[in-house]
Design an enzyme around this catalytic site. Structure first.
Site, mmCIF file in Angstrom:
data_model
loop_
_atom_site.group_PDB
_atom_site.id
_atom_site.type_symbol
_atom_site.label_atom_id
_atom_site.label_comp_id
_atom_site.label_asym_id
_atom_site.label_seq_id
_atom_site.Cartn_x
_atom_site.Cartn_y
_atom_site.Cartn_z
ATOM 1 N N CYS A 235 48.215 28.312 53.989
ATOM 2 C CA CYS A 235 49.165 28.541 54.874
ATOM 3 C C CYS A 235 49.804 30.024 54.829
ATOM 4 O O CYS A 235 49.720 30.810 55.912
ATOM 5 C CB CYS A 235 50.381 27.587 55.058
ATOM 6 N N ASP B 197 48.284 43.639 40.110
ATOM 7 C CA ASP B 197 48.941 42.801 39.329
ATOM 8 C C ASP B 197 49.882 43.398 38.417
ATOM 9 O O ASP B 197 49.734 44.891 38.256
ATOM 10 C CB ASP B 197 48.201 41.825 38.716
ATOM 11 N N ILE B 198 50.974 42.829 37.558
ATOM 12 C CA ILE B 198 51.743 43.502 36.578
ATOM 13 C C ILE B 198 50.808 44.493 35.417
ATOM 14 O O ILE B 198 51.302 45.298 35.130
ATOM 15 C CB ILE B 198 52.452 42.635 35.834
ATOM 16 N N ARG C 175 49.088 38.816 42.204
ATOM 17 C CA ARG C 175 47.695 38.025 42.476
ATOM 18 C C ARG C 175 47.754 36.726 42.159
ATOM 19 O O ARG C 175 47.164 36.150 41.246
ATOM 20 C CB ARG C 175 46.675 38.995 41.629
ATOM 21 N N SER C 176 48.833 36.167 42.384
ATOM 22 C CA SER C 176 48.900 34.654 42.182
ATOM 23 C C SER C 176 47.816 33.964 42.693
ATOM 24 O O SER C 176 47.481 34.265 43.719
ATOM 25 C CB SER C 176 50.177 34.126 42.711
#
Length: 329
Positions: free
Chosen positions: A147, A205-206, A182-183
């Site tokens: 979603c 990302d981190i 970037r989960s």
């Protein structure tokens, strides 16, 4: 006298959601009942409760039935299976995080693919990463997408970042987009979807930066990922037409001094990743997307119901007992 006001257009999610709701309402008119969405809340996370409440409110206001079931997390697996087997339930949403580990991923696979409005089942995730857009060989039944990433795509379509002159599936060709986060739930799926549609995407990302792309001239069928050793967000922002950020927490802010003039900026974090000064450089700024996400959820539910109705219509008629007797006589 010169006008010193910034020329940035702030676009609110509510305005975008209205357009999508009109599409949903048109689809509902062809169904003679209210589709039932069941939500499972087994999390103490306040954000999960807020999302559940908003889901119920939006569903009820727009012709859907919604039932929130608050279940102890140790009983959740059986509760999902019961809902899978209940013909009255059209769609299922589970509000994560629950255990905050791989057990959550397992629960995502428990939900029946025929009721998975979040697009988290293995088949849907596989299709998304492989750039397979349909569930059938005739290309009539679209696969369900997660979603929040889909909400971002619908926002980009609304903002006309997608070039409709180009063929379907290639309409982000020529766009460079940075996605910060970037989960596995939002950031990586979003980068993949945007790259599959033709964009060059820098996934930040981190620890590192990765580039998602379908190659020069979009020769690849689906996106490929390459590392950008030594790169940081400072290398990505000056190159990017669109910057999409979803870092959780209130401490992170996008470094605006590196932002390209006229960039489109979208925030999908529950916190504001952009300071108000973003309006001094951006051409368009979308500060939140939550209302679009919930409408996309209802849109996914409608699509699942439509697929079910079409499948029933296409299925061969079952012989009555009398016909069956005659056939075996």
């Amino acid at each position: 006298m010169a006008d010193d006001k910034p020329n940035c257009k702030v676009v609110l999610a509510n305005n975008i959601a209205k357009n999508l709701l009109a599409e949903v309402h048109d689809g509902l008119k062809k169904i003679d009942r209210k589709p039932l969405l069941v939500g499972f809340l087994s999390s103490s996370d306040p954000a999960a409760k807020v999302y559940a409440d908003w889901t119920g409110k939006t569903a009820s206001e727009n012709g859907f039935a919604f039932e929130l079931r608050e279940i102890d997390r140790e009983l959740l697996e059986d509760a999902i299976i019961d809902a899978n087997n209940d013909s009255a339930v059209d769609g299922i949403i589970v509000y994560y995080p629950i255990f905050g580990n791989r057990q959550d991923q397992y629960l995502q696979q428990i939900v029946s693919i025929d009721k998975d409005v979040e697009g988290l089942s293995h088949r849907y995730i596989f299709n998304m990463y492989q750039n397979i857009r349909f569930l059938d060989d005739a290309n009539t039944k679209k696969s369900i997408l997660p979603c929040t990433p889909l909400a971002v795509i619908k926002i980009l379509e609304y903002l006309r970042i997608y070039n409709t002159i180009l063929s379907y599936g290639n309409r982000l060709h020529g766009r460079t987009i940075t996605v910060i986060n970037r989960s596995e739930v939002v950031g990586r799926p979003l980068a993949a979807l945007l790259a599959n549609d033709g964009a060059c995407v820098y996934s930040v990302d981190i620890n590192d930066v990765q580039e998602f792309t379908r190659g020069e001239g979009l020769r690849k069928k689906r996106h490929e990922v390459s590392e950008r050793p030594g790169w940081t967000i400072d290398d990505c922002l000056p190159l990017s037409d669109v910057v999409i950020s979803g870092v959780p927490g209130d401490k992170y802010k996008v470094p605006l001094e590196k932002l390209r003039d006229g960039a489109v900026c979208i925030n999908f974090s529950s916190e504001r990743n952009f300071t108000p000064e973003v309006k001094e450089k951006a051409s368009i700024y979308v500060p939140a997307i939550g209302k679009v996400t919930i409408v996309v959820l209802l849109r996914n539910l409608l699509r699942i119901v439509q697929n079910k109705i079409e499948a029933a219509a296409e299925a061969p008629e079952k012989p009555t007992e009398e016909k069956a007797t005659q056939a075996t006589a």
